[in-house]
Design a protein around this motif. Structure first.
Motif, short mmCIF file in Angstrom:
data_model
loop_
_atom_site.label_atom_id
_atom_site.label_comp_id
_atom_site.label_asym_id
_atom_site.label_seq_id
_atom_site.Cartn_x
_atom_site.Cartn_y
_atom_site.Cartn_z
N GLN A 172 0.65 -1.19 0.16
CA GLN A 172 -0.11 0.13 0.03
C GLN A 172 0.98 1.27 0.15
N ARG A 173 2.16 1.10 0.38
CA ARG A 173 2.94 2.34 0.41
C ARG A 173 3.43 2.52 -1.10
N TYR A 174 3.37 1.79 -2.10
CA TYR A 174 3.89 2.20 -3.50
C TYR A 174 2.63 2.60 -4.19
N PRO A 175 2.97 3.63 -5.20
CA PRO A 175 2.21 3.94 -6.00
C PRO A 175 1.58 3.02 -6.89
N GLU A 176 0.33 3.08 -7.30
CA GLU A 176 -0.60 1.90 -8.05
C GLU A 176 0.26 1.64 -9.22
N ASN A 177 0.75 2.57 -9.86
CA ASN A 177 1.47 2.28 -11.14
C ASN A 177 2.63 1.43 -10.94
N LEU A 178 3.26 1.44 -9.84
CA LEU A 178 4.29 0.74 -9.49
C LEU A 178 3.96 -0.77 -8.88
N SER A 179 3.17 -0.74 -7.92
CA SER A 179 2.65 -2.13 -7.14
C SER A 179 1.97 -2.78 -8.15
N LYS A 180 1.15 -2.42 -9.38
CA LYS A 180 0.40 -3.50 -10.00
C LYS A 180 1.50 -4.43 -10.77
N TYR A 181 2.72 -3.72 -10.91
CA TYR A 181 3.88 -4.94 -11.73
C TYR A 181 4.47 -5.66 -10.74
N MET A 182 4.35 -5.61 -9.35
CA MET A 182 5.06 -6.52 -8.27
C MET A 182 4.24 -7.68 -8.53
N ASN A 183 5.06 -8.64 -8.52
CA ASN A 183 4.45 -10.02 -8.61
C ASN A 183 4.57 -10.69 -7.15
N ARG A 184 3.43 -10.66 -6.42
CA ARG A 184 3.34 -11.09 -5.12
C ARG A 184 3.82 -12.61 -4.82
N ILE A 185 3.88 -13.53 -5.84
CA ILE A 185 4.40 -14.85 -5.67
C ILE A 185 5.95 -14.55 -5.58
N GLU A 186 6.57 -13.73 -6.23
CA GLU A 186 8.13 -13.56 -6.35
C GLU A 186 8.40 -12.95 -4.56
N LEU A 187 7.44 -11.99 -4.38
CA LEU A 187 7.87 -11.25 -2.95
C LEU A 187 7.70 -12.32 -1.70
N ALA A 188 6.58 -13.16 -2.05
CA ALA A 188 6.50 -14.04 -1.04
C ALA A 188 7.59 -15.11 -0.80
N THR A 189 7.96 -15.58 -2.23
CA THR A 189 8.93 -16.65 -2.13
C THR A 189 10.31 -16.13 -1.76
N PHE A 190 10.67 -15.06 -2.23
CA PHE A 190 11.78 -14.33 -1.56
C PHE A 190 11.76 -14.01 0.20
N ALA A 191 10.89 -13.70 0.61
CA ALA A 191 10.60 -13.46 1.98
C ALA A 191 10.65 -14.93 2.77
N LEU A 192 9.85 -15.90 2.39
CA LEU A 192 9.57 -17.06 2.86
C LEU A 192 10.78 -18.15 2.80
N ASN A 193 11.80 -17.71 2.00
CA ASN A 193 13.16 -18.30 2.08
C ASN A 193 14.17 -17.66 3.10
N ARG A 194 13.59 -16.73 3.53
CA ARG A 194 14.54 -15.88 4.53
C ARG A 194 13.91 -16.34 6.04
N LEU A 195 12.86 -16.87 6.08
CA LEU A 195 12.12 -17.08 7.52
C LEU A 195 11.77 -18.58 7.82
N PRO A 196 11.70 -18.97 9.13
CA PRO A 196 11.47 -20.35 9.50
C PRO A 196 10.26 -20.85 9.08
N PRO A 197 9.88 -21.89 8.79
CA PRO A 197 8.39 -22.39 8.43
C PRO A 197 7.55 -22.44 9.84
N LEU A 198 6.33 -22.47 9.77
CA LEU A 198 5.54 -22.78 10.95
C LEU A 198 4.40 -23.65 10.63
#
Length: 90
Positions: free
Chosen positions: A26-52
């Protein structure tokens, strides 16, 4: 022979990361955020966190509480890093 069950497993960290992505995007302008792939964002983050993992709805709820309590700072930082990494690749 393996016992058949209807149980499944879920990783509560996936839900916590998705919530954090929704919050931060929500902090990003819509014209930028619409191009961000949520799956890629989540995958990057999840690879740095422990599973629960949990095998029931009750267990999943407990793992989410645990995740927020023990790992919220790491979740926030991992998602922040994922936005930076994905923006570089746009």
């Amino acid at each position: 022979m393996a016992e058949k069950t209807n149980q499944t497993h879920k990783n509560a960290m996936e839900l916590l990361v998705a919530d954090e992505i929704n919050k931060q995007i929500q902090r990003y302008p819509e014209n930028l955020s619409k191009y961000m792939n949520r799956i890629e964002l989540a995958t990057f983050a999840l690879n740095r966190l422990p599973p629960l993992y949990a095998s029931s709805e009750e267990g999943l709820a407990r793992q989410k509480v645990r995740g927020r309590g023990e790992f919220q700072k790491q979740i926030t930082e991992a998602v922040r890093q994922s936005f930076a990494a994905v923006q570089r690749d746009l």
